[in-house]
Write a protein that holds these residues in place. Structure first.
Motif, PDB file in Angstrom:
ATOM      1  N   GLY A 205       0.794  -1.220   0.000  1.00  0.00           N
ATOM      2  CA  GLY A 205       0.000   0.000   0.000  1.00  0.00           C
ATOM      3  C   GLY A 205       0.828   1.273   0.000  1.00  0.00           C
ATOM      4  O   GLY A 205       0.372   2.308   0.478  1.00  0.00           O
ATOM      5  N   ASN A 245       0.107  -3.910   5.236  1.00  0.00           N
ATOM      6  CA  ASN A 245      -0.464  -3.030   4.228  1.00  0.00           C
ATOM      7  C   ASN A 245      -0.875  -1.713   4.881  1.00  0.00           C
ATOM      8  O   ASN A 245      -1.684  -1.695   5.812  1.00  0.00           O
ATOM      9  CB  ASN A 245      -1.665  -3.700   3.559  1.00  0.00           C
ATOM     10  CG  ASN A 245      -2.178  -2.918   2.376  1.00  0.00           C
ATOM     11  OD1 ASN A 245      -2.749  -1.838   2.522  1.00  0.00           O
ATOM     12  ND2 ASN A 245      -1.970  -3.465   1.188  1.00  0.00           N
ATOM     13  N   GLN A 246      -0.300  -0.615   4.377  1.00  0.00           N
ATOM     14  CA  GLN A 246      -0.516   0.687   5.010  1.00  0.00           C
ATOM     15  C   GLN A 246      -1.894   1.277   4.707  1.00  0.00           C
ATOM     16  O   GLN A 246      -2.316   2.234   5.357  1.00  0.00           O
ATOM     17  CB  GLN A 246       0.567   1.672   4.539  1.00  0.00           C
ATOM     18  CG  GLN A 246       1.981   1.196   4.820  1.00  0.00           C
ATOM     19  CD  GLN A 246       2.233   0.956   6.297  1.00  0.00           C
ATOM     20  OE1 GLN A 246       1.941   1.822   7.122  1.00  0.00           O
ATOM     21  NE2 GLN A 246       2.771  -0.211   6.630  1.00  0.00           N
ATOM     22  N   VAL A 247      -2.580   0.724   3.704  1.00  0.00           N
ATOM     23  CA  VAL A 247      -3.912   1.236   3.343  1.00  0.00           C
ATOM     24  C   VAL A 247      -4.996   0.470   4.090  1.00  0.00           C
ATOM     25  O   VAL A 247      -5.831   1.049   4.787  1.00  0.00           O
ATOM     26  CB  VAL A 247      -4.137   1.149   1.821  1.00  0.00           C
ATOM     27  CG1 VAL A 247      -5.556   1.602   1.469  1.00  0.00           C
ATOM     28  CG2 VAL A 247      -3.106   2.005   1.088  1.00  0.00           C
ATOM     29  N   SER A 248      -4.988  -0.859   3.948  1.00  0.00           N
ATOM     30  CA  SER A 248      -6.031  -1.671   4.593  1.00  0.00           C
ATOM     31  C   SER A 248      -5.703  -1.982   6.052  1.00  0.00           C
ATOM     32  O   SER A 248      -6.561  -2.464   6.782  1.00  0.00           O
ATOM     33  CB  SER A 248      -6.186  -2.995   3.831  1.00  0.00           C
ATOM     34  OG  SER A 248      -4.995  -3.769   3.924  1.00  0.00           O
TER      35      SER A 248
END
Length: 527
Positions: A205, A245-248
Motif C-alpha cells: 500500500g 499493508n498501510q492502506v487496509s
C-alpha cells in the motif's frame, strides 16, 4: 632493415664520359657496385621511370635536358629518391633555387672533394632509406586504418544488433516484472529497498519505497529483521513473515525468496533480489484441508473404538471360547485397530495445535521429578532392549508449564532414543536451568542422523533419516515442536554419524500463570 652497399641503386648522369668514369670508379671503390651511368639525360630518365632508384647524381649543363629539369622529372616519378646536383660556381644560384623547387638534397660544386662527395652520398642513401621506411610505415598505417575502419563498421553493426537485442530483452524483462502477480524487489545488504515492482507496492500500500527498510514493513512474531535471514552465498526461502499493508492496515502472510546479485566484473556482493508471494489463499486452502482431515479422523474414532471393544469381548471370552488360532488372529486385529486409533489421535492433536483450539493448562512442578517419572514409565521398554536410562540433574527447580504436554515431549524423545540405540547402550537425560530457561537434553549413542536430514526432523510426517525407513507416523517430533514453541521455547537436535544424537529443548522459567490459547501463536507463525 638497412640495405647492403651492393644493394643500393645509384644513377649517374653526365654528358662527359670522364666525369662518369671518375664517379663510378670512386663509388665502386667504396663498395657501391650497383651503379648505372648515363651520358644522355633522356635515356637516364627512361631508366629512372621504370626502376627503384635510391640516389641520382646529375650534372647541371647537359644537352637535351639540364640537370634541374631531369631531377624535377625524377622527383615526380620517384618521390623518395635522393637528388644531388653537380654544378659549377656560376650555377650556384640556380642550384639553391632547385633545393626549394624540386626538393634537391644537395648540390656539389666542381671540382669536388672525394671525401665530401662520399659523405654526401652516404648521408643521401641514409635519407633514402629513412624515407623508404617512412613510406612503408605510412603504407602500413594506411592499411591498418582501412582495416580499422572496416572493423569499426563491423563493430557498429554488432553493437547496434546487440543493443537492439538488449532493448528487446529489457522490454520483455520489464513486462514480466511490471505485470507479475508476485511482488519483486531489490534490496541492499542492509535491507534498504532499491527498486520495487507495482505488485509489491500494491501489497504494502505504498508508492514511495526507495530507501525504506524491508524489515520495517515485513515482520514476524519474533521481531527478527527479515534481512538478517538473507544468505549471501545461496538462495533462501523465508516464511512466517507478514507484510503490513498501510492502506487496509491488514497483515498479509507472505513467503519471500531471496537470491544474491553478484557483480559480473568485481565478483562482489552488491544486492539481493526478492520475490514476495501472498500466501493468504494458500493458508486458507491448508486450513480447509486440515479441517476436512480433522473431521474425517474424528469420525473414525467411534467405529474404531467400537471395533476394539468388540474384539476385546471375543478375547475376554465374553461371547464364548476361542481356539488358539482364533485368539491369535483376533489379538492381531485388535492391535492393528489400536495402532490405527493412535494415528487418528495423533492427527487430531496436530490439528488442535495448528488450528489454535488446544489450550495449555499450566501448573508449577519440579522438572527433574517429572522427567524421572517419564524414565520410570518407559524403563520396561528400555530393559527389553537391553538399555540403561539415567537422569543427570543438579537441582529441583520448578517450571510453570502444561505438565501433560511437556511429558509428551520427553516421552517422545525417550522413545526415539531407545528405538535408535544399540543393545547394551546408554540413554542419558540432562536437566538444568540457564539464564532463566529450563534446558532438557536426551542423549543417545545410536547411529546418528545425516546433516541433510536434520532440518527435516521436526516437519510433519518426517520419518527420521533418509537412510533408514521408519514405520512411525512422522508426527511425534512435529507435535513436540508445536508444544515447545507454544510454551515460548526452542527445540533442536545435534547429531554425529555413528556417535549418536542429542535432542534438546528449552522452556522459559517464568511465564504468566494462566491458560494460554495457541490461536495467536500459530497465526503469527503462519502455520
Amino acid at each position: 632493415m638497412q640495405k647492403r652497399l651492393n644493394e643500393w641503386n645509384i644513377v649517374i648522369v653526365d654528358d662527359e664520359q670522364m666525369v662518369i668514369s671518375s664517379l663510378k670508379s670512386l663509388l665502386k671503390l667504396e663498395g657501391y657496385t650497383n651503379v648505372n651511368a648515363f651520358n644522355s639525360p633522356i635515356e637516364a630518365f627512361e631508366y629512372i621511370k621504370t626502376s627503384d632508384v635510391d640516389l641520382i647524381i646529375s650534372d647541371f649543363f647537359m644537352p637535351e635536358l639540364n640537370g634541374i629539369e631531369l631531377l624535377g622529372k625524377a622527383r615526380e616519378s620517384n618521390p623518395g629518391t635522393t637528388l644531388i646536383l653537380l654544378t659549377g660556381y656560376a650555377d650556384k644560384e640556380s642550384a639553391i633555387r632547385a633545393i626549394n623547387e624540386i626538393g634537391l638534397y644537395r648540390y656539389i660544386e666542381k671540382p669536388w672533394d672525394n671525401d665530401d662527395l662520399m659523405l654526401c652520398v652516404r648521408n643521401g642513401l641514409e635519407r633514402s632509406h629513412l624515407i623508404e621506411n617512412l613510406e612503408q610505415k605510412i603504407k602500413e598505417l594506411e592499411d591498418a586504418k582501412y582495416k580499422l575502419k572496416s572493423y569499426n563498421k563491423e563493430l557498429e553493426i554488432a553493437v547496434k544488433k546487440r543493443t537492439e537485442d538488449l532493448k528487446e530483452a529489457n522490454r520483455k524483462l520489464s513486462a514480466v516484472i511490471n505485470h507479475s502477480a508476485d511482488g519483486i524487489i531489490t534490496i541492499s545488504k542492509e535491507g534498504k529497498i532499491i527498486q520495487a515492482n507495482p505488485a509489491f507496492r500494491k501489497l504494502c500500500g505504498l508508492e514511495a519505497l526507495s530507501g525504506r527498510n524491508i524489515s520495517d514493513i515485513c515482520e514476524n512474531n519474533l521481531n527478527e529483521p527479515i534481512h538478517s535471514r538473507i544468505n549471501s552465498e545461496k538462495d533462501v526461502l523465508i516464511s512466517g513473515y507478514k507484510l503490513n499493508n498501510q492502506v487496509s492496515k491488514k497483515a498479509i502472510p507472505v513467503e519471500i525468496s531471496f537470491a544474491p546479485i553478484i557483480g559480473a566484473e568485481i565478483q562482489e556482493l552488491t544486492s539481493f533480489v526478492g520475490v514476495i508471494r501472498d500466501v493468504t489463499l494458500h493458508q486458507e486452502m491448508d486450513r480447509l484441508r486440515d479441517d476436512f482431515i480433522a473431521t474425517l479422523t474424528h469420525d473414525l474414532r467411534t467405529p474404531l473404538l467400537a471395533a476394539i471393544q468388540t474384539l476385546q469381548f471375543f478375547l475376554d471370552g465374553t461371547v464364548g471360547g476361542l481356539t488358539d488360532k482364533q485368539f491369535l488372529l483376533l489379538e492381531t486385529m485388535k492391535n492393528s485397530n489400536e495402532d490405527l486409533l493412535g494415528l487418528v489421535n495423533a492427527l487430531l492433536e496436530v490439528y488442535k495445535y495448528e488450528s489454535g483450539q488446544l489450550i495449555l493448562y499450566k501448573e508449577s512442578f519440579v522438572l527433574s521429578k517429572m522427567i524421572q517419572g517419564c524414565i520410570e514409565e518407559i524403563r520396561p521398554l528400555a530393559e527389553r532392549n537391553g538399555l540403561n536410562i539415567k537422569l543427570i540433574s543438579n537441582n529441583n527447580e520448578k517450571i510453570h508449564a502444561d505438565k501433560h504436554e511437556i511429558k509428551r515431549v520427553i516421552i517422545n524423545f525417550l522413545g526415539n532414543a531407545i528405538k535408535h540405540t544399540n543393545r547394551e547402550g546408554d540413554v542419558t537425560v540432562y536437566s538444568d536451568f540457564k539464564e532463566k530457561s529450563a534446558v532438557v537434553c536426551v542423549e543417545d549413542k545410536g547411529v546418528g542422523i545425516p546433516p541433510e536430514d536434520i532440518s527435516k526432523l521436526f516437519n510433519r510426517f518426517s520419518q527420521g533419516t533418509g537412510k533408514k525407513r521408519s514405520t512411525s507416523t512422522g508426527l511425534g517430533l512435529y507435535l513436540s515442536r508445536q508444544i515447545v514453541e507454544a510454551h515460548g521455547g526452542k527445540i533442536w537436535v545435534e547429531s554425529e554419524i555413528s556417535k549418536g544424537s542429542k535432542f534438546m529443548f528449552t522452556l522459559p522459567q517464568e511465564v504468566e500463570q494462566e491458560k494460554l490459547s495457541l490461536n495467536n501463536v500459530n497465526k503469527e507463525r503462519g502455520e
